[in-house]
Design a protein around this motif. Structure first.
Motif, PDB file in Angstrom:
ATOM      1  N   UNK A 171       0.818  -1.228   0.000  1.00 30.30           N
ATOM      2  CA  UNK A 171       0.000   0.000   0.000  1.00 30.30           C
ATOM      3  C   UNK A 171       0.845   1.268   0.000  1.00 30.30           C
ATOM      4  N   UNK A 172       2.160   1.105   0.044  1.00 32.84           N
ATOM      5  CA  UNK A 172       3.049   2.276   0.069  1.00 32.84           C
ATOM      6  C   UNK A 172       4.146   2.072  -0.987  1.00 32.84           C
ATOM      7  N   UNK A 173       4.845   3.149  -1.345  1.00 34.74           N
ATOM      8  CA  UNK A 173       5.942   2.992  -2.313  1.00 34.74           C
ATOM      9  C   UNK A 173       6.989   1.997  -1.814  1.00 34.74           C
ATOM     10  N   UNK A 174       7.318   2.063  -0.525  1.00 32.05           N
ATOM     11  CA  UNK A 174       8.346   1.165   0.019  1.00 32.05           C
ATOM     12  C   UNK A 174       7.901  -0.290  -0.113  1.00 32.05           C
ATOM     13  N   UNK A 175       6.646  -0.554   0.220  1.00 34.71           N
ATOM     14  CA  UNK A 175       6.149  -1.935   0.129  1.00 34.71           C
ATOM     15  C   UNK A 175       6.123  -2.406  -1.326  1.00 34.71           C
ATOM     16  N   UNK A 176       5.770  -1.495  -2.234  1.00 34.03           N
ATOM     17  CA  UNK A 176       5.725  -1.875  -3.652  1.00 34.03           C
ATOM     18  C   UNK A 176       7.119  -2.273  -4.148  1.00 34.03           C
ATOM     19  N   UNK A 177       8.136  -1.568  -3.646  1.00 30.31           N
ATOM     20  CA  UNK A 177       9.505  -1.833  -4.095  1.00 30.31           C
ATOM     21  C   UNK A 177      10.061  -3.162  -3.570  1.00 30.31           C
ATOM     22  N   UNK A 178       9.329  -3.809  -2.670  1.00 25.78           N
ATOM     23  CA  UNK A 178       9.777  -5.141  -2.234  1.00 25.78           C
ATOM     24  C   UNK A 178       9.384  -6.210  -3.263  1.00 25.78           C
ATOM     25  N   UNK A 179       8.549  -5.811  -4.238  1.00 23.81           N
ATOM     26  CA  UNK A 179       8.100  -6.765  -5.263  1.00 23.81           C
ATOM     27  C   UNK A 179       8.973  -6.642  -6.503  1.00 23.81           C
TER      28      UNK A 179
END
Ligand code: SF4
Length: 220
Positions: A67-75
């Motif tokens: 739900x956040x840019x940081x979380x998206x970058x883990x994908x």
């Protein structure tokens, strides 16, 4: 002889007429709690050339993971594209989203500025998504012209334009700022369910008295 076009009355009639129908995807997602500027922007990218019926569940599937840019970058791009399955161009959208998330983290310390210039400077974000995300998430006045807004306002004879970009420019000069977000909120479902692309429902349309029905040759 048609009465003078009265935008307030037209929008009020449309507000009543669309009440039985589902809300446009991003307004629906906002009410489901996906109300950050980042989430709204990502949902708008998902919605490109994709039906609301798909945009909503795909957005929820993605936001269950990130739900956040940081979380998206883990994908990685492939995992993200899998999460976007069902939308048009999932691989391309995955790269676009990762690029956006990267810039937000690198340049803006993870917090997306609520500003049109910044949003449209992100690769893959045009005026339509920027204005819609800013309007829905931040309450910032902006008109987002999709196919429905473009078609409906031309049929009314309220604008005479060939491209959505031209429609946006004209609407910005004619619609009072406090109604800008209503243009999207109301005309997207109105265009989807009543003033449809083919065979619009003119015989039962609540705003027919003001509509020039430009280009309408057959209707229901
Ligand atoms: S009268 Fe017909 S063309 Fe005009 S807004 Fe209504 S449905 Fe659309």
């Amino acid at each position: 002889m048609k009465p003078d076009f009265d935008l307030t009355k037209v929008l009020n009639r449309i507000e009543e007429a669309i009440r039985p129908f589902p809300k446009a995807a991003m307004f629906d997602l906002f009410e489901r709690g996906y109300n950050s500027l980042f989430e709204q922007l990502i949902s708008c990218i998902i919605s490109i050339r994709t039906l609301d019926e798909t945009t909503i569940p795909v957005s929820e599937r993605l936001f269950a993971v990130a739900r956040t840019p940081e979380q998206l970058l883990t994908l990685d791009a492939s995992t993200l594209a899998d999460l976007l399955y069902g939308t048009q161009y999932p691989e391309q959208k995955a790269y676009t989203m990762l690029g956006i998330a990267h810039r937000i983290v690198e340049e803006f310390e993870g917090r997306l500025p609520a500003d049109f210039q910044t949003l449209t400077s992100l690769k893959g974000v045009g005026p339509k998504c920027a204005n819609l995300a800013l309007g829905v998430a931040e309450g910032k006045a902006g008109i987002s012209v999709d196919v429905h807004v473009h078609r409906v306002t031309n049929r009314w004879g309220y604008v005479q334009t060939r491209q959505p970009e031209q429609t946006l420019k004209v609407l910005e000069t004619k619609v009072p700022g406090e109604r800008w977000i209503d243009i999207n909120r109301l005309l997207m479902p109105f265009g989807k369910y009543i003033c449809t692309g083919t065979l619009p429902h003119c015989s039962t349309c609540p705003v027919r008295e003001w509509c020039e029905q430009v280009g309408v040759t057959r209707h229901r």
